[in-house]
Design an enzyme around this catalytic site. Structure first.
Site, PDB file in Angstrom:
ATOM      1  CG  ASN A   1      -3.763  12.097  -0.658  1.00  0.00           C
ATOM      2  OD1 ASN A   1      -3.825  13.314  -0.834  1.00  0.00           O
ATOM      3  ND2 ASN A   1      -4.650  11.433   0.077  1.00  0.00           N
TER       4      ASN A   1
ATOM      5  CE  LYS B   1      -3.643  11.427   3.559  1.00  0.00           C
ATOM      6  NZ  LYS B   1      -3.999  10.519   4.630  1.00  0.00           N
TER       7      LYS B   1
ATOM      8  CG  HIS C   1      -8.706  10.264   0.844  1.00  0.00           C
ATOM      9  ND1 HIS C   1      -8.778  10.402   2.210  1.00  0.00           N
ATOM     10  CD2 HIS C   1      -7.544   9.624   0.587  1.00  0.00           C
ATOM     11  CE1 HIS C   1      -7.689   9.865   2.750  1.00  0.00           C
ATOM     12  NE2 HIS C   1      -6.924   9.399   1.790  1.00  0.00           N
TER      13      HIS C   1
ATOM     14  CD  GLU D   1      -7.304  11.815   5.297  1.00  0.00           C
ATOM     15  OE1 GLU D   1      -6.940  12.673   4.472  1.00  0.00           O
ATOM     16  OE2 GLU D   1      -6.518  10.989   5.816  1.00  0.00           O
TER      17      GLU D   1
ATOM     18  CD  GLU E   1      -6.212   5.412   0.368  1.00  0.00           C
ATOM     19  OE1 GLU E   1      -4.983   5.534   0.363  1.00  0.00           O
ATOM     20  OE2 GLU E   1      -6.988   6.352   0.586  1.00  0.00           O
TER      21      GLU E   1
ATOM     22  N   GLY F   1      -2.788   6.510   7.907  1.00  0.00           N
ATOM     23  CA  GLY F   1      -2.107   7.385   8.859  1.00  0.00           C
ATOM     24  C   GLY F   1      -1.906   6.757  10.229  1.00  0.00           C
TER      25      GLY F   1
ATOM     26  CB  SER G   1       0.362   2.710   7.142  1.00  0.00           C
ATOM     27  OG  SER G   1      -0.408   3.521   8.006  1.00  0.00           O
TER      28      SER G   1
END
Ligand code: PGA
Length: 232
Positions: A7, A9, A85, A87, A155, A161, A191
């Protein structure tokens, strides 16, 4: 065979995407897919990689400024999409309901889907992990149920991150719980790096990885794919 999805991003325009895709060779024994920003999807497809988008809208077309639909992705040769996701959930108001709608539409158009779920640190520490996962997974389950082209990514938000991964045991537990609700392959994300990939990927019920930061360099993405190939 394990699935490893990179991914990217909001990194890599078409030029950098081409460079990456030309340099990347998928090791045997693993399926690797890259998920570039919309603008770079065509470059990745033309380079011969299996490509997923980072999101997809539920309507085929319409007045939805800034969105992209499943038929548009298919026209480009894109094979699937990530949905939900954290985010998107955190910064763009994505809800369990919109994630379910995106999932249904994409699967209905024969796109593959990686639907993301995961708890925040606060939710985990207050003992709500299973409740949060249950709500997230059940909304997808109620909308479509198990489907051949559906994968879930677990996740934990606190691991994304941050350099902090779930322990192997935490991952195993969460994956087993997700699978008890919805029987589809489950990827771990948060991570994942070359030095922890083998341990995480060798856990029961961990069917692959969704990799952010470490998917941006050919070398580290390849190392994670090799770890996955060695296990399957
Ligand atoms: P990370 O991101 O590997 O950089 O933690 C994972 C993700 O957001 O999918």
């Amino acid at each position: 065979m394990k699935l490893v999805a990179g991914n990217w991003k909001m990194f890599k325009g078409p030029g950098e995407t081409r460079e990456f895709c030309q340099a990347f060779r998928m090791p045997q024994g693993v399926e690797a897919v890259v998920c570039p920003p919309y603008l770079s999807l065509a470059a990745a497809v033309e380079s011969g990689q299996t490509v997923f988008a980072q999101n997809v809208h539920w309507a085929d077309h319409g007045a939805y400024t800034g969105e992209v639909s499943a038929p548009m992705l298919l026209e480009l040769g894109v094979a699937g999409a990530i949905v939900g996701h954290s985010e998107r959930r955190q910064y763009f108001g994505e809800s369990d309901e919109t994630v379910a709608r995106r999932t249904v539409a994409a699967l209905g158009h024969d796109l593959r889907v990686i639907a993301c779920v995961g708890e925040s640190l606060e939710e985990r520490e207050s003992g709500q992990m299973e409740l949060v996962l249950r709500l997230q997974v059940e909304s997808i389950c109620d909308a479509i149920g198990a489907h051949d082209a559906l994968t879930v990514a677990y996740e934990p938000v606190w691991a994304i991150g941050t350099g902090r991964t779930a322990t192997a045991e935490q991952a195993r537990e969460a994956h087993a719980f997700v699978k008890s609700l919805l029987d589809v392959p489950v990827l771990y994300g948060g991570s994942v790096k070359p030095d922890n990939a083998a341990e995480l990927l060798s856990q029961e019920d961990v069917d692959g990885a969704l990799v952010g930061g470490a998917s941006l360099e050919v070398e580290s993405f390849t190392a994670i794919c090799q770890a996955a190939a060695g296990i399957s």
